[in-house]
Design a protein around this motif. Structure first.
Motif, mmCIF file in Angstrom:
data_model
loop_
_atom_site.group_PDB
_atom_site.id
_atom_site.type_symbol
_atom_site.label_atom_id
_atom_site.label_comp_id
_atom_site.label_asym_id
_atom_site.label_seq_id
_atom_site.Cartn_x
_atom_site.Cartn_y
_atom_site.Cartn_z
ATOM 1 N N VAL A 117 0.822 -1.221 0.000
ATOM 2 C CA VAL A 117 0.000 0.000 0.000
ATOM 3 C C VAL A 117 0.853 1.267 0.000
ATOM 4 O O VAL A 117 0.332 2.366 -0.216
ATOM 5 C CB VAL A 117 -0.964 0.024 1.203
ATOM 6 N N LEU A 162 0.156 0.288 -5.785
ATOM 7 C CA LEU A 162 -1.184 0.788 -5.493
ATOM 8 C C LEU A 162 -1.179 2.305 -5.447
ATOM 9 O O LEU A 162 -0.269 2.920 -4.892
ATOM 10 C CB LEU A 162 -1.652 0.245 -4.137
ATOM 11 N N ILE A 177 -5.671 -5.055 0.991
ATOM 12 C CA ILE A 177 -5.060 -3.767 1.343
ATOM 13 C C ILE A 177 -5.652 -3.111 2.585
ATOM 14 O O ILE A 177 -4.962 -2.329 3.260
ATOM 15 C CB ILE A 177 -5.158 -2.767 0.165
ATOM 16 N N LEU A 230 -3.930 0.200 5.133
ATOM 17 C CA LEU A 230 -4.120 1.560 4.636
ATOM 18 C C LEU A 230 -4.049 2.574 5.767
ATOM 19 O O LEU A 230 -4.351 2.271 6.930
ATOM 20 C CB LEU A 230 -5.478 1.683 3.945
#
Length: 282
Positions: free
Chosen positions: A191, A197, A245, A249
């Motif tokens: 992440v 990402l 994810i 995060l």
């Protein structure tokens, strides 16, 4: 005078440890087979990028390590699942380094890929033979045939592929003892890497590495819990992405994803060589 000499001696003895910045306990947990590769990665890899120019000076040591990987299939079958998976991840990454060094510096002319890309090397992934596990394999065979049998999709994010767009090549070898924590770190780092990402809260858009589409079935099998809950109307791979994810995060990004209004797309794979020899790559 004697005290100054003793101080100098102690600093000199500590210098290699300080230079590598590695925890000696972590190095000790690496299987003896992979210890030479662990030392090479520790010295020549920083933040996923490789000092290929300097690595050429260690080519003999890398070649000896690669030769040591030619073990019988029976030997591997006697190992634990974790030891086997660490073996194949290290083998793949070592084969990639060897392939790049055979053609370094890369100056290709194929318009589809950057001039310094490993993709400029004919057959680098699908044809070039390597010996491992008692057989001849290609890089593609390791990624597409051998690794899926482990049912661990994070393994595909642990492959360096010689490219900026791949998962970050670690400055250490994978090992049986530390594989679980190493793959947890791969997932957590996913992440934070824009090549993996990108969360655009203003544009209500999430872009993700195409590696997830290349291995969609594996990610779905591991992370999609089915059409239930707030993400039930999303595709299986989107549900798998959210599950993969969400725990890692940042708070604002997590809130954004939980609002469930975003669209998902795959961004182009960056095939530039992960080369640090000429300075950091943006």
């Amino acid at each position: 005078m004697r005290s100054l000499a003793l101080l100098f001696l102690s600093l000199t003895m500590a210098a290699p440890l300080a230079q590598s910045g590695r925890d000696p306990a972590a190095s000790a947990e690496v299987d003896a087979l992979h210890r030479p590769f662990d030392q090479i990665l520790d010295l020549q890899v920083r933040d996923g990028l490789v000092y290929y120019r300097a690595l050429r000076g260690e080519r003999a040591r890398l070649d000896r390590y690669v030769a040591s990987l030619d073990l019988s299939a029976g030997t591997l079958q006697g190992w634990s699942r974790e030891r086997q998976l660490a073996y194949w991840l290290n083998a793949y990454n070592a084969f990639v380094l060897q392939t790049v060094l055979d053609h370094y510096p890369i100056r290709g002319r194929h318009a589809t890929y950057p001039a310094n890309s490993i993709r400029q090397i004919p057959g680098a992934f699908e044809k070039r033979p390597h010996r491992a596990g008692g057989r001849t394999v290609t890089l593609d065979e390791i990624e597409k045939t051998i690794l899926p049998a482990f049912k661990e999709p994070r393994a595909h994010l642990a492959l360096g592929r010689g490219a900026i767009g791949s998962g970050r090549l670690r400055s250490e070898a994978y090992s049986e003892a530390r594989l679980a924590s190493q793959l947890d770190a791969v997932q957590a780092e996913f992440v934070t890497e824009r090549t993996m990402l990108s969360v655009d809260r203003g544009g209500d858009h999430v872009t993700v590495t195409p590696i997830m589409s290349w291995h969609e079935a594996e990610f779905v099998a591991a992370y999609d819990k089915g059409a239930e809950g707030p993400y039930a109307q999303r595709s299986p791979i989107e549900r798998a992405l959210v599950a993969f994810i969400l725990p890692h995060l940042l708070p604002l990004e997590r809130e954004f994803v939980q609002r469930n209004t975003f669209r998902v797309s795959y961004h182009p794979f960056d095939w530039r060589l992960n080369d640090l020899s000429g300075g950091r790559v943006d």
